[in-house]
Design an enzyme around this catalytic site. Sequence first.
Site, PDB file in Angstrom:
ATOM      1  N   LYS A 102      -6.239   4.867   8.023  1.00  0.00           N
ATOM      2  CA  LYS A 102      -4.837   5.467   7.664  1.00  0.00           C
ATOM      3  C   LYS A 102      -5.096   6.944   7.750  1.00  0.00           C
ATOM      4  O   LYS A 102      -4.471   7.890   8.086  1.00  0.00           O
ATOM      5  CB  LYS A 102      -4.491   5.010   6.478  1.00  0.00           C
ATOM      6  CG  LYS A 102      -4.175   3.460   6.486  1.00  0.00           C
ATOM      7  CD  LYS A 102      -3.601   3.098   5.048  1.00  0.00           C
ATOM      8  CE  LYS A 102      -3.020   1.502   5.060  1.00  0.00           C
ATOM      9  NZ  LYS A 102      -2.277   1.209   4.196  1.00  0.00           N
ATOM     10  N   SER A 106       0.743  -1.029  -0.042  1.00  0.00           N
ATOM     11  CA  SER A 106      -0.158  -0.118   0.101  1.00  0.00           C
ATOM     12  C   SER A 106       0.648   1.209   0.010  1.00  0.00           C
ATOM     13  O   SER A 106       0.419   2.440  -0.276  1.00  0.00           O
ATOM     14  CB  SER A 106      -1.094  -0.009   1.289  1.00  0.00           C
ATOM     15  OG  SER A 106      -0.175   0.030   2.216  1.00  0.00           O
TER      16      SER A 106
END
Length: 338
Positions: free
Chosen positions: A279, A234
Amino acid sequence: MKRRHLGRALAMVIFVAVVVSYFIPLPYYVTKPGMAKELAPIIKVEDGYKESGDFKLTTISMGEANVFTYGLAKLMKYWDIYREDEIRGEEETDKQYEMRQLQEMEGSKVKAIISAYREAGKSYTPIYRGVYVYGIVAGLPAEKVLEVGDRITEVDGQRFTSSKQFIHYVSGKRAGKTLKLEIIRDKQALQKEVQLAKLPKTGKVGMGIVLVDDVAVKTEPKVTIDTAKIGGPSAGLMFTLEIYNQLVKEDITKGKDIAGTGTMDENGNVGPIGGIHQKVVAADKSGAEVFFAPNEKGEAGSNYSVAKKTAEDINTDMKIVPVDTLQDALDYLEKMKK
């Protein structure tokens, strides 16, 4: 006096129960917002340019659930609970999962380097190193010989330049045929033999492994990325932006604190990731001013839409920016005011 002793005994029982519950694992995983980590200290382009701001990768924190963390996750906002089979593959061990995550990180770094060097007009050369064992089909002969994380460098004394060549060679053999392999495991070269078999789902002949190309990149100037034990793909977009910024004279951070997430392929396309709401929370806590989120071409429920909703929910001033490509991110940074 008896009541006092009973009270102490009850307190001791509760204490022991809490301690025991902490160490008894449940068939679940708990995830929560992780950290936003500056990339300049871990990515070094030889004689690269300095930056006045920061690019940051964002992470989630994940661990096996116990009674305590499972209950806490039910109460805490932005903590999530997943079944084991939602995290690990079928019959995948913890070690295999960790190895898969680390290999995905290695692949992410290679793609980021290629994308950044191409965009900056710098020299790079992909180097094919073999076939990486990404997974193993249970019940086939390879299960007793190979491990997730092995790199197959030779088959019957032959080397290949792509996984397609490897698959073509193997599929041309008959079931029961034994192949002689050279593999790299834990930095050691080993000789192994694997008998071919018919694959249960397709009926085709194979070893029964899930594989990906294991590729390195030779660059000029040299670049190193030290990710230690951070896993997964990611961080690809943010790796690319940091590498690119060290390759070009203009500082595209313009002094700002920029976080984000998203996979990156060799052609500069940004892909979606999991846990983006967590996040966003991590990036906001770190003081980020901008957050890049995969747009998924505007699809309903995209990473960007979830990130934007989370940003509104936590009432952050951080700007959420949708991106489908590396170029989208660069275009935004070019127009961004100092």
